[in-house]
Enzyme design. Structure first.
Site, short mmCIF file in Angstrom:
data_model
loop_
_atom_site.label_atom_id
_atom_site.label_comp_id
_atom_site.label_asym_id
_atom_site.label_seq_id
_atom_site.Cartn_x
_atom_site.Cartn_y
_atom_site.Cartn_z
N ASP A 66 0.85 -1.20 0.00
CA ASP A 66 0.00 0.00 0.00
C ASP A 66 0.89 1.25 0.00
O ASP A 66 0.87 2.03 0.94
CB ASP A 66 -0.93 0.01 1.23
CG ASP A 66 -0.19 -0.04 2.57
OD1 ASP A 66 0.97 -0.53 2.59
OD2 ASP A 66 -0.75 0.40 3.59
N HIS A 117 9.83 -0.51 8.93
CA HIS A 117 8.77 -1.53 8.96
C HIS A 117 8.82 -2.48 7.76
O HIS A 117 9.15 -3.66 7.89
CB HIS A 117 7.39 -0.87 8.98
CG HIS A 117 7.09 -0.10 10.23
ND1 HIS A 117 7.10 -0.67 11.47
CD2 HIS A 117 6.73 1.19 10.42
CE1 HIS A 117 6.76 0.23 12.38
NE2 HIS A 117 6.55 1.37 11.77
C1 BDR Z 1 2.74 -0.53 8.69
O1 BDR Z 1 1.65 0.37 8.50
C2 BDR Z 1 1.91 1.24 7.41
O2 BDR Z 1 1.73 2.57 7.79
C3 BDR Z 1 3.33 1.01 6.99
O3 BDR Z 1 3.48 1.11 5.59
C4 BDR Z 1 3.62 -0.39 7.47
O4 BDR Z 1 3.26 -1.35 6.50
C5 BDR Z 1 3.42 -0.24 10.01
O5 BDR Z 1 2.53 -0.45 11.07
CA CA Z 2 2.87 -0.73 4.15
#
Ligand code: BDR
Ligand code: CA
Length: 317
Positions: A9, A239
């Site tokens: 995303d 992340h």
């Molecule tokens: C996840 O949430 C999204 O905001 C980031 O892209 C990542 O996949 C972190 O909690």
């Molecule tokens: Ca993400």
């Protein structure tokens, strides 16, 4: 070479994961599938196409789900990723188009064409994976592994005291993914909150990667500003790239295993609850589910080096 489909995303840290997957010599990135999450699925698809174009690659982008399985759609977190998903850098519209197949159809087709070979790396809400399982449940035994950035087992959540954003965005889909008879590896906040990427690193990437480095540094600045305003860190968390790092070198992580249920309502909605103590509880939620893995330790120095090496490698020249 490890064949992967990256479900995403995009998203600033998604861009880090996608570029790392493109550049890493051990990864063969078959295609990108998109979902709502950080932005709408339309914006996520535009962003995925922009990243592919920016890198000069020719790989398919398949558009996926635009809403959660059951729950209502929440507002997109523009204070984390910007209105455009890339820290408001406002890229020009890409020339490419998504393929005609949906994300789920593309996943089903690819997995059936290469049984046992493809790892699904999911770094957004899990609706596309749940939809692929619904179209063809037999893919569960044909996927090599599902590696996902999402969830948290024993550390704190980031959208509630117990929930992580990707799982909370579509808890029903996430629960289906955890229950399916495939091997899931949770690369969640237990490890991603141990890995910080700082401004000095992005300055180096901007200097050495003439193709996408300046874009990556500009977008990362927005993410760093957000994280340094709410957490006591000088940088942002790694992340989504952590899931790609797991595929490349799982030895940099320590894991545990157990059956996983996702809370789909109530105060704990979005919590990934692993039965990890080997205790036969009176509650039966976990019974009959496959044991899945969760990462609990990480060698953060190695992970940052993997990202840095991929982003500054000759691939970009
Ligand atoms: C996840 O949430 C999204 O905001 C980031 O892209 C990542 O996949 C972190 O909690
Ligand atoms: Ca993400």
């Amino acid at each position: 070479m490890k064949k992967i489909i990256l479900d995403t995303d995009p998203g600033i840290d998604d861009a880090m994961a996608i570029f790392t997957a493109m550049a890493h010599p051990q990864i063969e990135l078959l295609g990108l599938t998109t979902t709502f999450g950080n932005v709408s699925v339309e914006q996520a698809t535009t962003n995925a196409l922009s990243l592919v174009e920016m890198a000069g690659l020719d790989i398919p982008v398949a558009k996926g789900v635009g809403t959660p399985w059951v729950k209502e759609l929440n507002p997109f977190p523009d204070f984390v990723h910007g209105v455009d998903g890339f820290g408001n850098v406002n890229l020009p519209a890409p020339k490419g188009q998504p393929i005609a197949q949906s994300a789920a159809q593309y996943i089903v087709e690819q997995v059936n064409a290469c049984p046992g070979e493809i790892t699904l790396v999911a770094v957004g809400p899990l609706g596309n994976l749940a939809a692929a399982l619904q179209i063809d449940p037999s893919i569960a035994e044909k996927v090599k592994e599902v590696v996902l950035m999402g969830g948290v087992i024993a550390a704190d959540g980031n959208v509630s005291p117990v929930a992580e954003a990707n799982i909370l965005s579509d808890p029903h889909a996430a629960d289906k993914v955890m229950a399916a008879a495939w091997s899931v590896v949770i690369v969640g906040l237990d490890v991603t909150h141990q890995v910080v990427l700082n401004n000095a690193l992005f300055a180096k990437i901007a200097k050495e990667n003439t193709k996408v480095g300046q874009f990556m540094a500009d977008a990362a600045q927005f993410y760093i500003d957000f994280y340094s305003s709410i957490r006591d860190i000088d940088g942002c968390y790694a992340h989504d790239v952590s899931a790609v790092a797991y595929v490349v070198d799982s030895s940099m992580f320590g894991t545990i295993e157990g059956e996983v249920c996702v809370a789909t309502d109530g105060v704990a909605i979005g919590q990934t609850i692993m039965s990890r103590f080997g205790i036969p509880y009176p509650l039966t939620f976990w019974q009959g589910r496959p044991k899945q893995k969760a990462c609990m330790q990480v060698d953060s120095t190695k992970l940052v080096a993997l990202f840095e090496d991929a982003m500054t490698s000759d691939y970009w020249n």
